[in-house]
Design a protein around this motif. Sequence first.
Motif, PDB file in Angstrom:
ATOM      1  N   THR A 119       2.508 -32.875  47.685  1.00 56.89           N
ATOM      2  CA  THR A 119       3.236 -34.106  47.970  1.00 56.89           C
ATOM      3  C   THR A 119       3.635 -34.143  49.442  1.00 56.89           C
ATOM      4  N   ARG A 120       3.274 -33.073  50.165  1.00 55.74           N
ATOM      5  CA  ARG A 120       3.678 -32.986  51.581  1.00 55.74           C
ATOM      6  C   ARG A 120       2.486 -32.620  52.451  1.00 55.74           C
ATOM      7  N   VAL A 121       1.520 -33.519  52.469  1.00 56.00           N
ATOM      8  CA  VAL A 121       0.329 -33.222  53.275  1.00 56.00           C
ATOM      9  C   VAL A 121       0.708 -33.077  54.752  1.00 56.00           C
ATOM     10  N   ASP A 122       1.809 -33.688  55.138  1.00 59.40           N
ATOM     11  CA  ASP A 122       2.261 -33.599  56.534  1.00 59.40           C
ATOM     12  C   ASP A 122       2.606 -32.171  56.962  1.00 59.40           C
ATOM     13  N   THR A 123       2.772 -31.272  55.972  1.00 57.66           N
ATOM     14  CA  THR A 123       3.134 -29.885  56.314  1.00 57.66           C
ATOM     15  C   THR A 123       1.907 -28.989  56.418  1.00 57.66           C
ATOM     16  N   ILE A 124       0.729 -29.571  56.454  1.00 57.07           N
ATOM     17  CA  ILE A 124      -0.502 -28.784  56.341  1.00 57.07           C
ATOM     18  C   ILE A 124      -0.661 -27.742  57.462  1.00 57.07           C
TER      19      ILE A 124
ATOM     20  N   ALA B 123      -3.171 -24.995  41.776  1.00 56.21           N
ATOM     21  CA  ALA B 123      -3.202 -24.255  43.045  1.00 56.21           C
ATOM     22  C   ALA B 123      -2.329 -24.984  44.048  1.00 56.21           C
ATOM     23  N   VAL B 124      -1.663 -24.234  44.919  1.00 53.33           N
ATOM     24  CA  VAL B 124      -0.855 -24.887  45.951  1.00 53.33           C
ATOM     25  C   VAL B 124      -1.175 -24.323  47.326  1.00 53.33           C
ATOM     26  N   MET B 125      -0.982 -25.194  48.309  1.00 58.00           N
ATOM     27  CA  MET B 125      -0.990 -24.708  49.695  1.00 58.00           C
ATOM     28  C   MET B 125       0.457 -24.338  49.982  1.00 58.00           C
ATOM     29  N   ALA B 126       0.674 -23.109  50.396  1.00 57.32           N
ATOM     30  CA  ALA B 126       2.045 -22.642  50.544  1.00 57.32           C
ATOM     31  C   ALA B 126       2.532 -22.866  51.965  1.00 57.32           C
ATOM     32  N   VAL B 127       3.705 -23.507  52.054  1.00 57.53           N
ATOM     33  CA  VAL B 127       4.292 -23.827  53.351  1.00 57.53           C
ATOM     34  C   VAL B 127       5.706 -23.240  53.388  1.00 57.53           C
ATOM     35  N   PRO B 128       5.841 -22.017  53.832  1.00 55.39           N
ATOM     36  CA  PRO B 128       7.158 -21.368  53.776  1.00 55.39           C
ATOM     37  C   PRO B 128       8.225 -22.119  54.562  1.00 55.39           C
TER      38      PRO B 128
ATOM     39  N   ASP C 156       3.089 -16.658  39.350  1.00 57.69           N
ATOM     40  CA  ASP C 156       3.337 -17.463  38.146  1.00 57.69           C
ATOM     41  C   ASP C 156       4.244 -18.656  38.399  1.00 57.69           C
ATOM     42  N   TYR C 157       4.736 -18.830  39.631  1.00 57.36           N
ATOM     43  CA  TYR C 157       5.484 -20.062  39.871  1.00 57.36           C
ATOM     44  C   TYR C 157       4.535 -21.259  39.992  1.00 57.36           C
ATOM     45  N   VAL C 158       3.259 -20.966  40.141  1.00 55.01           N
ATOM     46  CA  VAL C 158       2.276 -22.049  40.126  1.00 55.01           C
ATOM     47  C   VAL C 158       1.774 -22.189  38.691  1.00 55.01           C
TER      48      VAL C 158
HETATM   49  C1  ANZ Z   1       2.887 -28.164  49.982  1.00 54.46           C
HETATM   50  C2  ANZ Z   1       4.333 -28.438  50.093  1.00 54.46           C
HETATM   51  C3  ANZ Z   1       5.171 -28.357  51.181  1.00 54.46           C
HETATM   52  C4  ANZ Z   1       4.864 -28.864  48.853  1.00 54.46           C
HETATM   53  C5  ANZ Z   1       6.487 -28.686  51.065  1.00 54.46           C
HETATM   54  C6  ANZ Z   1       6.161 -29.179  48.654  1.00 54.46           C
HETATM   55  C7  ANZ Z   1       6.994 -29.083  49.750  1.00 54.46           C
HETATM   56  P1  ANZ Z   1       5.906 -32.635  42.343  1.00 54.46           P
HETATM   57  O1  ANZ Z   1       4.593 -33.319  42.038  1.00 54.46           O
HETATM   58  O2  ANZ Z   1       6.898 -33.542  42.989  1.00 54.46           O
HETATM   59  O3  ANZ Z   1       6.435 -31.852  41.216  1.00 54.46           O
HETATM   60  N1  ANZ Z   1       2.740 -27.837  43.359  1.00 54.46           N
HETATM   61  C8  ANZ Z   1       1.568 -28.466  43.213  1.00 54.46           C
HETATM   62  N2  ANZ Z   1       0.923 -28.033  42.121  1.00 54.46           N
HETATM   63  C9  ANZ Z   1       1.723 -27.106  41.562  1.00 54.46           C
HETATM   64  C10 ANZ Z   1       1.605 -26.293  40.415  1.00 54.46           C
HETATM   65  N3  ANZ Z   1       0.529 -26.338  39.640  1.00 54.46           N
HETATM   66  N4  ANZ Z   1       2.600 -25.448  40.124  1.00 54.46           N
HETATM   67  C11 ANZ Z   1       3.701 -25.373  40.915  1.00 54.46           C
HETATM   68  N5  ANZ Z   1       3.848 -26.111  42.008  1.00 54.46           N
HETATM   69  C12 ANZ Z   1       2.877 -26.972  42.335  1.00 54.46           C
HETATM   70  O4  ANZ Z   1       5.587 -31.514  43.450  1.00 54.46           O
HETATM   71  C13 ANZ Z   1       4.324 -31.258  43.955  1.00 54.46           C
HETATM   72  C14 ANZ Z   1       4.494 -30.093  44.890  1.00 54.46           C
HETATM   73  O5  ANZ Z   1       4.670 -28.934  44.083  1.00 54.46           O
HETATM   74  C15 ANZ Z   1       3.267 -29.887  45.750  1.00 54.46           C
HETATM   75  O6  ANZ Z   1       3.520 -30.138  47.142  1.00 54.46           O
HETATM   76  C16 ANZ Z   1       3.079 -28.352  45.712  1.00 54.46           C
HETATM   77  O7  ANZ Z   1       3.804 -27.875  46.819  1.00 54.46           O
HETATM   78  C17 ANZ Z   1       3.739 -27.942  44.434  1.00 54.46           C
HETATM   79  F1  ANZ Z   1       7.285 -28.631  52.096  1.00 54.46           F
HETATM   80  O8  ANZ Z   1       2.518 -28.620  48.673  1.00 54.46           O
HETATM   81  B1  ANZ Z   1       3.732 -28.869  47.866  1.00 54.46           B
END
Ligand code: ANZ
Length: 927
Positions: free
Chosen positions: A304-309, A392-397, A382-384
Motif C-alpha cells: 500500500t506504500r509503493v512510494d517507499t520502494i 510476500a512483502v517488500m520490507a521497508v524498515p 510468519d508475520y507475512v
Molecule cells: C511496503 C510498506 C511500507 C507497507 C510501509 C506498509 C507500510 P493492508 O492492505 O492495509 O492491510 N502486506 C502485504 N501483504 C502482506 C501479507 N501477506 N502479510 C502481511 N503483511 C502484508 O496493508 C498492506 C501492507 O501490508 C503492504 O504494504 C505490506 O507492507 C503488508 F511503510 O509494503 B507494505
Amino acid sequence: MDYSHKSIEQKWQKFWADNQTFKTSESTEKPKYYVLDMFPYPSGAGLHVGHPLGYIASDIFSRYKRLKGYNVLHPMGYDSFGLPAEQYAIQTGQHPAITTETNINRYREQLDNIGFSYDWSREVRTSDPAYYRWTQWIFMQLFNAWYNKDVDKAESIETLIAKFETSGSQGINAECDDDILTFSAEEWKSFSEEQQQREILKYRLAYLRESTVNWCAALGTVLANDEVINGVSERGGYPVEQKKMMQWSMRITAYADRLLRGLDTVDWPEPLIEMQRNWIGKSVGASVKFPVPQLDTDIEVFTTRVDTIFGVSFIVLAPEHELVSALTTEDQKSEIESYIDKTSKKSELDRMADTKTVSGAFTGSYAKHPITGKDVQIWIADYVLAGYGTGAVMAVPSGDQRDYLFAKHFNLPIIPISDSQNIEEEADANKDGRYINSGFINGMTYQEAVAALIAKLEELKLGKAKINFRMRDAIFGRQRYWGEPVPVYFKNGLPYLIKEEELPLLLPEVDKYLPTETGEPPLGRAENWKYQDQYEYELSTMPGWAGSSWYWFRYMDPQNAESFASKEAVDYWKAVDLYIGGSEHATGHLLYSRFWNKFLKDLGFHNEEEPFKKLINQGMIQGRSNFVYRVLDEEGRGTNKFVSFGLRDQYNTIPLHVDVNIVYNDVLDTEKFKSFRPDFADAEFVLEDGKYICGTEVEKMSKSKFNVVNPDDIIANFGADTLRLYEMFLGPLEQAKPWNTNGIEGVYKFLRKVWRLFHDAGGNFNVSDEEPTKAEYKALHKIIKKVEDDIERFAFNTSVSAFMICVNELTDLKCNKRKILQDLIIVLEPYAPHITEELWSLLGNEAGAISYAAYPKFNPDYLIESVFAYPVSVNGKMKMNLPLALDLDAKAVEEIVLANADVQRYLDGKAVKKLIFVKGKIINIVV
Ligand code: ANZ
C-alpha cells in the motif's frame, strides 16, 4: 368476569390457526411489506426468554403495518441442519432428522404460545429435501458460473467456454484462481477433457481448491475461523491444527467490491456496516515484481506504500509461499525447514495477533530491486500471511513497524526515505514532507511519487496499481453428516454435477454418524451410494450457512416445485423491508446472503441488488451463568475431576458452563451433574465445606451457556400478552439487558386495568355508547400518536409506559365509552393481541377482524388545550394566573379580566391605560 389470560390466549391462538388469519397472498390492492426474523436453529433446549425479543418486536411491527393497510409477509421457519443434532446423534445413535423434528415441534409449540402472527403455510426447513433441492440447485448454478469483470457480473460458464474456443484465454477478464494457464483457441481444443475441466474449475464460482483449513480431528471437521477460540474448538474445546485439504470454496471475493458498494444503499446499524467494511477490507496499492534471475521468475508483492520502494532492504515471504523451497540454499535448508515446522503449529489468527515476537529465517537467496537493480535478501517470516495479497512483502524498515523490528533483530539495513515521520499523512494534511535517498522521486510529494512510480513500474513491466481485498473465498464444506449433500460426483478425480432432474440428492442413510476408519466423512459409510453405480459422490456436506443464504426467497413461494420461487412472487415481494436478528451474524450470514442474492440477480432471477433493506440487531437478553472448574492434566487435556470455585486456583483448570437448573444458590447438585453429560457420569469433585460451589457471570443467555429462562414458565403465570409487553418494556430493542423477572407484575396489572375499563365493579361487560368528553378524546389521541411515532422509530419500549399512563388516565376519568375503548384496543393490538381480540369481540365486532382493522387516525385538535392559565402582569410585574378558554377573542378577554376581583385588587383603583393580550401566552395591564 375477571381477566383470565389462559383461556383467552388459548382461545385466540386456536382461532388464528383454524381460520388462517395471517395467511398472506400476493394481493396487489395493498402495498407490500416484508418483515423477516432470522430463523432459529431448533436446538434441544427450546426457546429461552432471550430468543423471542426480536420476534416480538418484528411481530409488533408486522401487526402494526397490517393496521396501516399493508399486505404483510411475516413468515417463520427453521435452519435445521447443523452440528448439535449431529453431536447428539453421535452420542445416542438417534437419527438427526428425528431429533430435529422433535425440536421443531417443541419450538413451534413455544412460538404458538407467544401469539405470533406468522403465516405458517409458508414455513420452511432447510433440512427438508423439498427445500434443500433448491440449495443444491443454487450450488449447481454457482458451479456453472464464472465472474466476468468486464461486465461486473456472473455469467454462465458456457460463455467462458465459448471464449476459450474462439480466442483462447486472451482478453478474458475474470475473477479466478492465480494459476490459470495462457492458451490459444487451438491449444484449448487440443486439451483433453480432463485438462479442460481442470482449467474451467479455476474460474467457477463454486470450486475445489487445496486450502489451509482449521482441522479439528476430535470433531472430524473443518472449522471456520470464528469457531476456533484460542486455538481450540469453540464447541467442546478440542485441539485444532492447520491442515491442507481439498475443499469446496465459494468465490465470494468476486463480489467484494459490490458487497462494499451495496453497504451505502442499506439502512443498517452503522457498527454492522463498519464490520462488513473491515471484513471486506479494501486496500488500494500496487503490485510490484522483484526479479529472481537464478530461478527465472519474479516475486510479486502487494504494497500500500509503493512510494517507499527505495527504502526496501529485504523481502519477506510467508513460510508457505510456493517459492520457498526453490529459493532455499543448501546452507539455509535446515534453518528454513525448522522454521516452517514451527509456524505450521500457529493459527493465522495467532500470527496476526502477535505483533511483538520477531522470528524468521534467511533463504540464502537474493532478488533484484525492480528500480535500482540492487540485490535484496529474501527471508521468510510468519508475520507475512500466505492468504493475503501475494503472500510476500517488500520490507521497508523505515516505513513499517514490523519491518523495522525485523531489521533491528536480524541486523538488516534501515534506509531513511523521507525527511518527515509520516509522509503519507502529511500529504493528506498538505504539509510538505519530501523524499530523500529515493532516486528520481526525491523532492516529490506523496501523490507525485505514487504516480511517478506506478508509471515507471508499468514501463518496466514490473508492477501496476492494484486493489486488494482482505476478504477470502469462503470454504464451502464440512466433513459431517447432517447437512446438504453436494450434488457432485467424481470422474478421474474431477468434479461433475449430477443432472438437474436428479435433484434432490438425498442424504443417504449411514450406520454411524462418525468418520470412516480411513478418515473419510460419514457419508463414506453409506452403502451402495454411488452415482450411476460407479462414481464416488462428494462426501463432504454443505456448511451451516448454505440453507440460510437464500431462505427469504423461499418464503415468497414455499411450495413451488418448478423453481426456488416464481418470478411473479419474487417480483411482488422483492426484498425484505425489515430484517431483525442478532448481531452475531454480522459478517457470516449477512455477507453470504448478500453474495447469493447478487449472484441470483446476475443470472436474472430477480432485480434486487440487496436482500435486506432495513436491519435491526436486537440486543442480547443476558442471563446469569454458572461454572464448574475442570482440572487439566499435564498435556492440558480435560480430566473428569472438578474443583469447587474457592479452590480452583490450586489446580490447572478450565471453567465449563453448567446448567443453571441443576445449581441452587450457586451450589451444584453433583448427582444431577453426573447425568448432565454422558462423559461426566463418573465425575469426581473437590469440595469446599462439603459443597461444590459454582462460579457465576452475567453473560449471553444461550443454550451453550446453560443459563436459560424459559418463556413457557412466564406465560403460564402471566400470559403471552404480558410477556410480549414486558420484553419490550425491558428497554430499547437494540440494547443488551439482563433478564429480571421482578418488573413483570406491573405489566400484568396494567392488562388487568385495561380489562376493567370494559367491565363494571361486578365484573360485567359494560361499555357505553355516549359521546366521550374532551379529556377522554385527549387521552386516546395522545396514545394514537405516541404509539405510531414510537413504532415507526422502532422504539417499542416507550410505548409500553405510554399505554400505562393512558389507561391510568382513562381509569381516573371512569371512561367506558365505546368510541374511546375500541380505538384504544386497536392501538394496543400489536403489543397484546390476545386480550385485544377478546375485548374486540366482546364489543360485538367480527372475530379476528381487529388484525386487519384500520389504525385510528390521529386528530391533533384533541390535543390542543382548550383552557390556558394566563400569567397576568400589571406594568410588567407578574401578579397571578387566570385560567381562560383559549377560543375567547381579545374583547371578551378584556371584559373578563377587568371584571375579576383579584385583578381589581392588584389595580388598586388605578385607571387602566392599555391591556395587552397575546393569545395563549400573556395578559399585561398598563396603568
Ligand atoms: C511496503 C510498506 C511500507 C507497507 C510501509 C506498509 C507500510 P493492508 O492492505 O492495509 O492491510 N502486506 C502485504 N501483504 C502482506 C501479507 N501477506 N502479510 C502481511 N503483511 C502484508 O496493508 C498492506 C501492507 O501490508 C503492504 O504494504 C505490506 O507492507 C503488508 F511503510 O509494503 B507494505
